[in-house]
Structures are given as structure tokens and as C-alpha cells.
Design a protein around this motif. Structure first.
Motif, PDB file in Angstrom:
ATOM      1  N   ALA A  24       0.837  -1.201   0.000  1.00  0.00           N
ATOM      2  CA  ALA A  24       0.000   0.000   0.000  1.00  0.00           C
ATOM      3  C   ALA A  24       0.871   1.250   0.000  1.00  0.00           C
ATOM      4  O   ALA A  24       0.592   2.220  -0.715  1.00  0.00           O
ATOM      5  N   ASP A  25       1.947   1.229   0.796  1.00  0.00           N
ATOM      6  CA  ASP A  25       2.855   2.375   0.830  1.00  0.00           C
ATOM      7  C   ASP A  25       3.561   2.553  -0.513  1.00  0.00           C
ATOM      8  O   ASP A  25       3.763   3.678  -0.973  1.00  0.00           O
ATOM      9  N   LEU A  26       3.956   1.438  -1.133  1.00  0.00           N
ATOM     10  CA  LEU A  26       4.632   1.508  -2.429  1.00  0.00           C
ATOM     11  C   LEU A  26       3.728   2.142  -3.478  1.00  0.00           C
ATOM     12  O   LEU A  26       4.162   3.002  -4.262  1.00  0.00           O
ATOM     13  N   CYS A  27       2.462   1.737  -3.493  1.00  0.00           N
ATOM     14  CA  CYS A  27       1.509   2.328  -4.441  1.00  0.00           C
ATOM     15  C   CYS A  27       1.378   3.822  -4.204  1.00  0.00           C
ATOM     16  O   CYS A  27       1.376   4.628  -5.140  1.00  0.00           O
ATOM     17  N   ALA A  28       1.285   4.213  -2.933  1.00  0.00           N
ATOM     18  CA  ALA A  28       1.110   5.628  -2.596  1.00  0.00           C
ATOM     19  C   ALA A  28       2.328   6.451  -2.998  1.00  0.00           C
ATOM     20  O   ALA A  28       2.205   7.509  -3.629  1.00  0.00           O
ATOM     21  N   PHE A  29       3.522   5.981  -2.628  1.00  0.00           N
ATOM     22  CA  PHE A  29       4.745   6.688  -2.990  1.00  0.00           C
ATOM     23  C   PHE A  29       4.859   6.839  -4.503  1.00  0.00           C
ATOM     24  O   PHE A  29       5.203   7.904  -5.014  1.00  0.00           O
ATOM     25  N   THR A  30       4.602   5.769  -5.218  1.00  0.00           N
ATOM     26  CA  THR A  30       4.776   5.780  -6.667  1.00  0.00           C
ATOM     27  C   THR A  30       3.794   6.727  -7.346  1.00  0.00           C
ATOM     28  O   THR A  30       4.183   7.536  -8.206  1.00  0.00           O
ATOM     29  N   ILE A  31       2.520   6.639  -6.976  1.00  0.00           N
ATOM     30  CA  ILE A  31       1.501   7.469  -7.628  1.00  0.00           C
ATOM     31  C   ILE A  31       1.742   8.949  -7.340  1.00  0.00           C
ATOM     32  O   ILE A  31       1.684   9.790  -8.247  1.00  0.00           O
ATOM     33  N   HIS A  32       2.008   9.280  -6.089  1.00  0.00           N
ATOM     34  CA  HIS A  32       2.261  10.689  -5.761  1.00  0.00           C
ATOM     35  C   HIS A  32       3.511  11.195  -6.474  1.00  0.00           C
ATOM     36  O   HIS A  32       3.527  12.304  -7.022  1.00  0.00           O
ATOM     37  N   GLY A  33       4.552  10.371  -6.497  1.00  0.00           N
ATOM     38  CA  GLY A  33       5.768  10.783  -7.188  1.00  0.00           C
ATOM     39  C   GLY A  33       5.553  10.983  -8.673  1.00  0.00           C
ATOM     40  O   GLY A  33       6.085  11.923  -9.272  1.00  0.00           O
ATOM     41  N   LEU A  34       4.762  10.122  -9.283  1.00  0.00           N
ATOM     42  CA  LEU A  34       4.478  10.246 -10.712  1.00  0.00           C
ATOM     43  C   LEU A  34       3.621  11.476 -11.005  1.00  0.00           C
ATOM     44  O   LEU A  34       3.771  12.105 -12.061  1.00  0.00           O
ATOM     45  N   ALA A  35       2.728  11.814 -10.083  1.00  0.00           N
ATOM     46  CA  ALA A  35       1.925  13.028 -10.262  1.00  0.00           C
ATOM     47  C   ALA A  35       2.831  14.257 -10.283  1.00  0.00           C
ATOM     48  O   ALA A  35       2.692  15.138 -11.148  1.00  0.00           O
ATOM     49  N   LEU A  36       3.774  14.321  -9.347  1.00  0.00           N
ATOM     50  CA  LEU A  36       4.711  15.445  -9.317  1.00  0.00           C
ATOM     51  C   LEU A  36       5.612  15.437 -10.555  1.00  0.00           C
ATOM     52  O   LEU A  36       5.888  16.487 -11.142  1.00  0.00           O
ATOM     53  N   ALA A  37       6.049  14.245 -10.949  1.00  0.00           N
ATOM     54  CA  ALA A  37       6.917  14.142 -12.129  1.00  0.00           C
ATOM     55  C   ALA A  37       6.191  14.583 -13.391  1.00  0.00           C
ATOM     56  O   ALA A  37       6.771  15.264 -14.247  1.00  0.00           O
ATOM     57  N   ARG A  38       4.939  14.197 -13.527  1.00  0.00           N
ATOM     58  CA  ARG A  38       4.169  14.586 -14.720  1.00  0.00           C
ATOM     59  C   ARG A  38       4.003  16.093 -14.776  1.00  0.00           C
ATOM     60  O   ARG A  38       4.108  16.698 -15.846  1.00  0.00           O
TER      61      ARG A  38
END
Length: 206
Positions: free
Chosen positions: A165-179
Motif C-alpha cells: 500500500a505504501d509503495l503504491c502511494a509513494f509511486t503514484i504521488h511521485g508520478l503526479a509530481l513528475a508529470r
């Protein structure tokens, strides 16, 4: 008979167009979406609503409280929108939620940055006028972590698998900032596709 020693709260300010609190949050979001978080001030918002700044202080306390309240409203709507398909569904995918989350950030960069706490000058707290406890506004990553942890079975994650669950959260939030910072859509989509439970894990990006 009223006890003269009991402190009394100031009367709720009247607003000729209805609910001032809701109107302020709605217009506040519009201001941030168009001009950025720094454009949101008590005095400026009060002018646009045709009220005094004091009337807004009753609900939000300060500029920081106003920004906190807008951020909390943005996060509540974003969570509802991103996880809409997961409510009542037997199974869905973190990739679907992540795609909706990143798309929102791409479409509403100022609102997402406000919700992420960038550029805050005050502690990001919901003021007492909105919540008696003065609860801190969670970060987008924390909202994602909590939502995934509550719905592990719907995402094919083992119950209690906090790490996934933490991995999904970190990844999605990071990708939002990256985009928002210019990362290509194909690269973001590829990273989201690796969130499937049977895919190899990826390192957190934020």
C-alpha cells in the motif's frame, strides 16, 4: 437564564448569497486553480465575495487556515474521484486509480501543489471553525496510503500488506509530481502499469 461568566462565540456572519463558508471554499479553489496558491488571500477573496475579511476570519482564522481548508477540500474530492471505481467493486487495479490521480494533478497543477503543501507559510491545519480538533491536513501521499490500506482486497493486495500500500502511494504521488514537472506520458503510464500486484516492485519515487 444565561450565565454572564460563560464565554459566548461571536454570531455567525450573514451572507446575502447563502452559505459563506461553501462559497469561500468554492471561489478559493477557483482562484488557486487559475492563479496559484499565492493568489489566495483573505482580503482578496473577501473582495470577490462582497464581504469583509473579518467575516472570513470567523470561518478560517487566517490566510493559512483558508489555504488549509481549500487543500482539505481538494484532497477529499480527489480521493473520491480517483477511487470511485473501487467503491463497491470486487476487484480493481492500482493502475486505474493512479492514472486518475496523475491526470488530476496534470490538469490541476496549482491545486495539487497546494494540497502537497508547497509554498505554505503557516502550519497546514484545518481551522477550529471547520473542525473543533484543528486536525492537520494530510498529504496526498498519506491519503493514498490510507485509501489503499483500507481497500487491499479490492486491489488484489494481501490483507495487511502495508508495504505494498505504501509503495503504491509513494509511486503514484511521485508520478503526479513528475508529470507536472514535464515527465512524458508514456514513461508515467509504464510506471503505473508496474503497480499491479503480480508485477515486480519498483522503488518509491517520492
Amino acid at each position: 437564564m444565561n450565565n454572564p461568566l460563560t464565554p459566548r462565540r461571536s454570531p455567525k456572519p450573514r451572507y446575502h448569497h447563502g452559505d459563506l463558508q461553501k462559497a469561500a471554499l468554492r471561489r478559493g479553489r477557483e482562484i488557486v486553480a487559475l492563479r496559484g496558491p499565492d493568489a489566495l488571500t483573505l482580503r482578496g477573496l473577501a473582495r470577490e465575495l462582497g464581504v469583509t475579511a473579518t467575516a472570513l476570519v470567523y470561518y478560517f482564522g487566517s490566510r493559512g487556515g483558508l489555504r488549509s481548508a481549500v487543500a482539505a477540500a481538494v484532497l477529499a474530492d480527489l480521493e473520491k474521484e480517483a477511487f470511485a471505481g473501487a467503491i463497491g467493486a470486487a476487484r480493481t487495479s492500482p493502475e486505474v486509480v493512479g492514472s486518475a490521480w496523475v491526470a488530476y494533478a496534470e490538469k490541476n497543477p496549482y491545486l495539487y501543489r497546494l494540497a502537497s503543501g508547497e509554498g505554505w507559510r503557516d502550519q497546514p491545519r484545518v481551522p477550529n471553525g471547520l473542525d473543533a480538533g484543528g486536525l492537520a491536513v494530510p498529504s496526498p501521499r498519506r491519503v493514498l496510503q490510507t485509501a489503499f490500506a483500507r481497500r487491499t482486497r479490492r486491489f488484489g493486495l494481501p490483507a495487511g500488506d502495508a508495504a505494498r500500500a505504501d509503495l503504491c502511494a509513494f509511486t503514484i504521488h511521485g508520478l503526479a509530481l513528475a508529470r507536472m514537472d514535464g515527465a512524458g506520458r508514456d514513461a508515467v503510464a509504464h510506471a503505473l502499469g508496474r503497480l499491479a500486484p503480480d508485477s515486480p516492485g519498483t522503488a518509491p519515487t517520492a
